[in-house]
Design a protein around this motif. Structure first.
Motif, mmCIF file in Angstrom:
data_model
loop_
_atom_site.group_PDB
_atom_site.id
_atom_site.type_symbol
_atom_site.label_atom_id
_atom_site.label_comp_id
_atom_site.label_asym_id
_atom_site.label_seq_id
_atom_site.Cartn_x
_atom_site.Cartn_y
_atom_site.Cartn_z
ATOM 1 N N THR A 1 0.826 -1.204 0.000
ATOM 2 C CA THR A 1 0.000 0.000 0.000
ATOM 3 C C THR A 1 0.864 1.258 0.000
ATOM 4 O O THR A 1 0.580 2.221 -0.711
ATOM 5 C CB THR A 1 -0.936 0.004 1.221
ATOM 6 N N THR A 2 1.934 1.239 0.772
ATOM 7 C CA THR A 2 2.847 2.385 0.815
ATOM 8 C C THR A 2 3.516 2.597 -0.531
ATOM 9 O O THR A 2 3.642 3.743 -1.000
ATOM 10 C CB THR A 2 3.919 2.167 1.904
ATOM 11 N N LEU A 3 3.949 1.527 -1.185
ATOM 12 C CA LEU A 3 4.574 1.637 -2.502
ATOM 13 C C LEU A 3 3.615 2.217 -3.537
ATOM 14 O O LEU A 3 3.980 3.116 -4.303
ATOM 15 C CB LEU A 3 5.067 0.271 -2.978
ATOM 16 N N ILE A 4 2.412 1.729 -3.558
ATOM 17 C CA ILE A 4 1.435 2.204 -4.541
ATOM 18 C C ILE A 4 1.082 3.669 -4.281
ATOM 19 O O ILE A 4 1.017 4.474 -5.213
ATOM 20 C CB ILE A 4 0.182 1.315 -4.532
ATOM 21 N N ALA B 1 9.080 6.821 -20.022
ATOM 22 C CA ALA B 1 8.494 7.076 -18.705
ATOM 23 C C ALA B 1 8.908 6.008 -17.700
ATOM 24 O O ALA B 1 9.276 6.321 -16.558
ATOM 25 C CB ALA B 1 6.974 7.150 -18.801
ATOM 26 N N ILE B 2 8.870 4.757 -18.111
ATOM 27 C CA ILE B 2 9.260 3.673 -17.207
ATOM 28 C C ILE B 2 10.744 3.764 -16.872
ATOM 29 O O ILE B 2 11.139 3.648 -15.704
ATOM 30 C CB ILE B 2 8.900 2.303 -17.817
ATOM 31 N N LEU B 3 11.580 3.986 -17.885
ATOM 32 C CA LEU B 3 13.021 4.105 -17.633
ATOM 33 C C LEU B 3 13.346 5.313 -16.763
ATOM 34 O O LEU B 3 14.226 5.238 -15.897
ATOM 35 C CB LEU B 3 13.786 4.187 -18.951
ATOM 36 N N THR B 4 12.635 6.415 -16.975
ATOM 37 C CA THR B 4 12.854 7.601 -16.149
ATOM 38 C C THR B 4 12.509 7.304 -14.697
ATOM 39 O O THR B 4 13.255 7.670 -13.786
ATOM 40 C CB THR B 4 12.009 8.784 -16.666
ATOM 41 N N GLY B 5 11.381 6.647 -14.481
ATOM 42 C CA GLY B 5 11.000 6.295 -13.109
ATOM 43 C C GLY B 5 11.991 5.356 -12.454
ATOM 44 O O GLY B 5 12.400 5.558 -11.304
ATOM 45 N N VAL B 6 12.413 4.341 -13.186
ATOM 46 C CA VAL B 6 13.361 3.372 -12.632
ATOM 47 C C VAL B 6 14.709 4.031 -12.342
ATOM 48 O O VAL B 6 15.300 3.819 -11.275
ATOM 49 C CB VAL B 6 13.513 2.166 -13.588
ATOM 50 N N LEU B 7 15.197 4.855 -13.274
ATOM 51 C CA LEU B 7 16.479 5.530 -13.052
ATOM 52 C C LEU B 7 16.410 6.526 -11.906
ATOM 53 O O LEU B 7 17.326 6.598 -11.081
ATOM 54 C CB LEU B 7 16.932 6.233 -14.339
ATOM 55 N N LEU B 8 15.319 7.287 -11.847
ATOM 56 C CA LEU B 8 15.184 8.284 -10.792
ATOM 57 C C LEU B 8 15.141 7.633 -9.415
ATOM 58 O O LEU B 8 15.876 8.032 -8.501
ATOM 59 C CB LEU B 8 13.931 9.118 -11.024
ATOM 60 N N PHE B 9 14.324 6.632 -9.257
ATOM 61 C CA PHE B 9 14.191 6.005 -7.949
ATOM 62 C C PHE B 9 15.348 5.065 -7.643
ATOM 63 O O PHE B 9 15.664 4.833 -6.474
ATOM 64 C CB PHE B 9 12.836 5.317 -7.820
ATOM 65 N N GLY B 10 16.000 4.543 -8.667
ATOM 66 C CA GLY B 10 17.237 3.798 -8.435
ATOM 67 C C GLY B 10 18.324 4.707 -7.906
ATOM 68 O O GLY B 10 19.083 4.337 -7.003
ATOM 69 N N LEU B 11 18.397 5.920 -8.454
ATOM 70 C CA LEU B 11 19.365 6.904 -7.972
ATOM 71 C C LEU B 11 19.061 7.323 -6.536
ATOM 72 O O LEU B 11 19.971 7.439 -5.711
ATOM 73 C CB LEU B 11 19.361 8.125 -8.891
ATOM 74 N N VAL B 12 17.796 7.522 -6.232
ATOM 75 C CA VAL B 12 17.400 7.868 -4.865
ATOM 76 C C VAL B 12 17.780 6.745 -3.901
ATOM 77 O O VAL B 12 18.289 6.994 -2.804
ATOM 78 C CB VAL B 12 15.886 8.167 -4.794
ATOM 79 N N ALA B 13 17.552 5.505 -4.305
ATOM 80 C CA ALA B 13 17.910 4.368 -3.452
ATOM 81 C C ALA B 13 19.407 4.295 -3.233
ATOM 82 O O ALA B 13 19.871 3.990 -2.134
ATOM 83 C CB ALA B 13 17.406 3.065 -4.071
ATOM 84 N N TRP B 14 20.181 4.590 -4.269
ATOM 85 C CA TRP B 14 21.635 4.531 -4.166
ATOM 86 C C TRP B 14 22.164 5.643 -3.260
ATOM 87 O O TRP B 14 23.032 5.403 -2.429
ATOM 88 C CB TRP B 14 22.239 4.619 -5.555
ATOM 89 N N VAL B 15 21.623 6.849 -3.407
ATOM 90 C CA VAL B 15 22.103 7.991 -2.616
ATOM 91 C C VAL B 15 21.735 7.829 -1.148
ATOM 92 O O VAL B 15 22.556 8.080 -0.256
ATOM 93 C CB VAL B 15 21.535 9.308 -3.184
ATOM 94 N N GLY C 1 9.833 2.966 -8.950
ATOM 95 C CA GLY C 1 10.080 3.673 -10.201
ATOM 96 C C GLY C 1 9.243 3.128 -11.343
ATOM 97 O O GLY C 1 8.702 3.888 -12.154
ATOM 98 N N LEU C 2 9.129 1.820 -11.419
ATOM 99 C CA LEU C 2 8.301 1.191 -12.447
ATOM 100 C C LEU C 2 6.842 1.595 -12.294
ATOM 101 O O LEU C 2 6.180 1.998 -13.259
ATOM 102 C CB LEU C 2 8.439 -0.336 -12.377
ATOM 103 N N LEU C 3 6.341 1.536 -11.067
ATOM 104 C CA LEU C 3 4.951 1.917 -10.809
ATOM 105 C C LEU C 3 4.720 3.396 -11.094
ATOM 106 O O LEU C 3 3.680 3.776 -11.638
ATOM 107 C CB LEU C 3 4.570 1.594 -9.364
ATOM 108 N N SER C 4 5.666 4.246 -10.746
ATOM 109 C CA SER C 4 5.526 5.684 -11.003
ATOM 110 C C SER C 4 5.506 5.974 -12.493
ATOM 111 O O SER C 4 4.740 6.819 -12.957
ATOM 112 C CB SER C 4 6.663 6.453 -10.345
ATOM 113 N N GLY C 5 6.357 5.296 -13.248
ATOM 114 C CA GLY C 5 6.363 5.483 -14.700
ATOM 115 C C GLY C 5 5.045 5.073 -15.327
ATOM 116 O O GLY C 5 4.489 5.788 -16.166
ATOM 117 N N LEU C 6 4.538 3.936 -14.916
ATOM 118 C CA LEU C 6 3.259 3.473 -15.457
ATOM 119 C C LEU C 6 2.111 4.374 -15.025
ATOM 120 O O LEU C 6 1.203 4.672 -15.807
ATOM 121 C CB LEU C 6 2.997 2.034 -15.021
ATOM 122 N N ALA C 7 2.138 4.827 -13.776
ATOM 123 C CA ALA C 7 1.081 5.720 -13.288
ATOM 124 C C ALA C 7 1.118 7.060 -14.009
ATOM 125 O O ALA C 7 0.070 7.649 -14.288
ATOM 126 C CB ALA C 7 1.225 5.924 -11.779
#
Length: 84
Positions: A6-9, A41-55, A67-73
């Motif tokens: 629920t938190t992820l969505i 959109a999917i790649l942007t979401g995955v890259l953005l949130f992957g970067l956030v996770a790394w930082v 990131g995948l869910l955000s891109g699709l949404a």
């Protein structure tokens, strides 16, 4: 488990306008259309949130899923608004 999902969505839905804005900025400078917009959109979401996770040293799998869910949404929200 149910609380985590629920938190992820919820987070993906809240942050999807950021992805939409980034994709719109990309579309302004690069000619993309059709399925390419969805992929960007999917790649942007995955890259953005992957970067956030790394930082911030967050769990990478949850962040990539977010990131995948955000891109699709973002694609769904944009299509819903543009066809209304």
């Amino acid at each position: 488990m149910e609380e985590t999902l629920t938190t992820l969505i919820t987070t993906a839905l809240i942050l999807s306008p950021i992805i939409t804005g980034i994709v719109q900025a990309i579309k302004k400078y690069v000619t993309i259309e059709g399925i390419q917009i969805i992929v960007v959109a999917i790649l942007t979401g995955v890259l953005l949130f992957g970067l956030v996770a790394w930082v911030f040293t967050l769990p990478i799998t949850e962040s990539l899923l977010l990131g995948l869910l955000s891109g699709l949404a973002s694609i769904g929200a944009f299509e819903g608004i543009s066809h209304a």
